[in-house]
Motif scaffolding. Structure first.
Motif, PDB file in Angstrom:
ATOM      1  N   MET A 127       1.153 -12.688  -6.455  1.00 30.17           N
ATOM      2  CA  MET A 127       2.455 -12.240  -6.891  1.00 30.17           C
ATOM      3  C   MET A 127       2.272 -10.895  -7.587  1.00 30.17           C
ATOM      4  O   MET A 127       1.433 -10.746  -8.468  1.00 30.17           O
ATOM      5  N   VAL A 128       3.073  -9.940  -7.197  1.00 30.36           N
ATOM      6  CA  VAL A 128       3.012  -8.607  -7.773  1.00 30.36           C
ATOM      7  C   VAL A 128       3.970  -8.497  -8.953  1.00 30.36           C
ATOM      8  O   VAL A 128       3.638  -7.940  -9.991  1.00 30.36           O
ATOM      9  N   LEU A 129       5.165  -9.037  -8.795  1.00 21.02           N
ATOM     10  CA  LEU A 129       6.206  -8.935  -9.809  1.00 21.02           C
ATOM     11  C   LEU A 129       7.005 -10.228  -9.798  1.00 21.02           C
ATOM     12  O   LEU A 129       7.378 -10.711  -8.727  1.00 21.02           O
ATOM     13  N   GLU A 130       7.275 -10.773 -10.979  1.00 21.42           N
ATOM     14  CA  GLU A 130       8.013 -12.035 -11.070  1.00 21.42           C
ATOM     15  C   GLU A 130       9.393 -11.805 -11.662  1.00 21.42           C
ATOM     16  O   GLU A 130       9.537 -11.114 -12.677  1.00 21.42           O
ATOM     17  N   GLN A 131      10.390 -12.376 -11.021  1.00 23.88           N
ATOM     18  CA  GLN A 131      11.768 -12.275 -11.486  1.00 23.88           C
ATOM     19  C   GLN A 131      11.859 -12.708 -12.947  1.00 23.88           C
ATOM     20  O   GLN A 131      11.298 -13.709 -13.345  1.00 23.88           O
ATOM     21  N   GLY A 132      12.572 -11.918 -13.746  1.00 25.22           N
ATOM     22  CA  GLY A 132      12.804 -12.262 -15.141  1.00 25.22           C
ATOM     23  C   GLY A 132      11.802 -11.659 -16.112  1.00 25.22           C
ATOM     24  O   GLY A 132      12.041 -11.651 -17.317  1.00 25.22           O
ATOM     25  N   THR A 133      10.687 -11.139 -15.595  1.00 25.84           N
ATOM     26  CA  THR A 133       9.713 -10.531 -16.495  1.00 25.84           C
ATOM     27  C   THR A 133      10.173  -9.127 -16.865  1.00 25.84           C
ATOM     28  O   THR A 133      10.869  -8.460 -16.095  1.00 25.84           O
ATOM     29  N   SER A 134       9.802  -8.698 -18.063  1.00 19.51           N
ATOM     30  CA  SER A 134      10.197  -7.358 -18.470  1.00 19.51           C
ATOM     31  C   SER A 134       9.469  -6.351 -17.609  1.00 19.51           C
ATOM     32  O   SER A 134       8.300  -6.529 -17.259  1.00 19.51           O
ATOM     33  N   GLY A 135      10.171  -5.317 -17.246  1.00 17.79           N
ATOM     34  CA  GLY A 135       9.578  -4.341 -16.346  1.00 17.79           C
ATOM     35  C   GLY A 135       9.616  -2.942 -16.912  1.00 17.79           C
ATOM     36  O   GLY A 135      10.609  -2.526 -17.497  1.00 17.79           O
ATOM     37  N   SER A 136       8.542  -2.237 -16.738  1.00 17.19           N
ATOM     38  CA  SER A 136       8.511  -0.823 -17.112  1.00 17.19           C
ATOM     39  C   SER A 136       7.698  -0.043 -16.077  1.00 17.19           C
ATOM     40  O   SER A 136       7.274   1.067 -16.333  1.00 17.19           O
ATOM     41  N   LEU A 137       7.506  -0.668 -14.921  1.00 16.22           N
ATOM     42  CA  LEU A 137       6.688  -0.062 -13.876  1.00 16.22           C
ATOM     43  C   LEU A 137       7.484   0.102 -12.584  1.00 16.22           C
ATOM     44  O   LEU A 137       8.237  -0.782 -12.190  1.00 16.22           O
ATOM     45  N   LEU A 138       7.287   1.234 -11.936  1.00 15.40           N
ATOM     46  CA  LEU A 138       7.821   1.481 -10.608  1.00 15.40           C
ATOM     47  C   LEU A 138       6.649   1.381  -9.646  1.00 15.40           C
ATOM     48  O   LEU A 138       5.610   2.012  -9.862  1.00 15.40           O
ATOM     49  N   TYR A 139       6.794   0.573  -8.617  1.00 12.92           N
ATOM     50  CA  TYR A 139       5.722   0.348  -7.638  1.00 12.92           C
ATOM     51  C   TYR A 139       6.069   1.074  -6.337  1.00 12.92           C
ATOM     52  O   TYR A 139       7.189   0.955  -5.835  1.00 12.92           O
ATOM     53  N   LEU A 140       5.096   1.792  -5.800  1.00 18.87           N
ATOM     54  CA  LEU A 140       5.234   2.456  -4.507  1.00 18.87           C
ATOM     55  C   LEU A 140       4.283   1.774  -3.532  1.00 18.87           C
ATOM     56  O   LEU A 140       3.098   1.617  -3.833  1.00 18.87           O
ATOM     57  N   VAL A 141       4.784   1.389  -2.372  1.00 18.70           N
ATOM     58  CA  VAL A 141       3.953   0.724  -1.370  1.00 18.70           C
ATOM     59  C   VAL A 141       3.277   1.790  -0.516  1.00 18.70           C
ATOM     60  O   VAL A 141       3.939   2.520   0.213  1.00 18.70           O
ATOM     61  N   ASP A 142       1.959   1.892  -0.644  1.00 21.02           N
ATOM     62  CA  ASP A 142       1.179   2.830   0.184  1.00 21.02           C
ATOM     63  C   ASP A 142       0.763   2.171   1.493  1.00 21.02           C
ATOM     64  O   ASP A 142       0.845   2.778   2.543  1.00 21.02           O
ATOM     65  N   GLU A 143       0.270   0.934   1.399  1.00 20.59           N
ATOM     66  CA  GLU A 143      -0.176   0.191   2.584  1.00 20.59           C
ATOM     67  C   GLU A 143       0.145  -1.273   2.389  1.00 20.59           C
ATOM     68  O   GLU A 143       0.132  -1.775   1.273  1.00 20.59           O
ATOM     69  N   GLY A 144       0.395  -1.961   3.488  1.00 17.11           N
ATOM     70  CA  GLY A 144       0.633  -3.392   3.442  1.00 17.11           C
ATOM     71  C   GLY A 144       2.115  -3.744   3.463  1.00 17.11           C
ATOM     72  O   GLY A 144       2.976  -2.887   3.644  1.00 17.11           O
ATOM     73  N   VAL A 145       2.373  -5.033   3.268  1.00 13.80           N
ATOM     74  CA  VAL A 145       3.738  -5.560   3.307  1.00 13.80           C
ATOM     75  C   VAL A 145       3.935  -6.484   2.111  1.00 13.80           C
ATOM     76  O   VAL A 145       3.093  -7.331   1.829  1.00 13.80           O
ATOM     77  N   VAL A 146       5.065  -6.315   1.431  1.00 16.95           N
ATOM     78  CA  VAL A 146       5.449  -7.225   0.357  1.00 16.95           C
ATOM     79  C   VAL A 146       6.809  -7.832   0.697  1.00 16.95           C
ATOM     80  O   VAL A 146       7.623  -7.222   1.378  1.00 16.95           O
TER      81      VAL A 146
END
Length: 72
Positions: free
Chosen positions: A1-20
């Motif tokens: 799991m990369v990011l879980e619903q409801g968790t505090s967020g302060s990060l922007l994720y960019l997908v370079d390779e792969g599938v989420v």
């Protein structure tokens, strides 16, 4: 799991390779879709300081870039 619903967020994720896969649970599970190279997620938390509205799971090995909210 990369990011879980409801968790505090302060990060922007960019997908370079792969599938989420992006999903959310509002009483029932809902798969929103898949993101590939060139896509991004986490913008709500990074820009507005709000908890994540979705869960993001890597479906295969991925390379992600992460930008912290203090970079905006």
């Amino acid at each position: 799991m990369v990011l879980e619903q409801g968790t505090s967020g302060s990060l922007l994720y960019l997908v370079d390779e792969g599938v989420v896969t992006v999903s959310r649970d509002r009483g029932t599970y809902q798969e929103i879709g898949s993101l590939r190279s060139g896509s991004f997620f986490g913008e709500i938390g990074a820009l507005m300081g709000l908890p994540s509205t979705t869960t993001v799971i890597a479906e295969e090995p991925c390379r992600l870039r992460v930008i912290t909210s203090d970079r905006f």
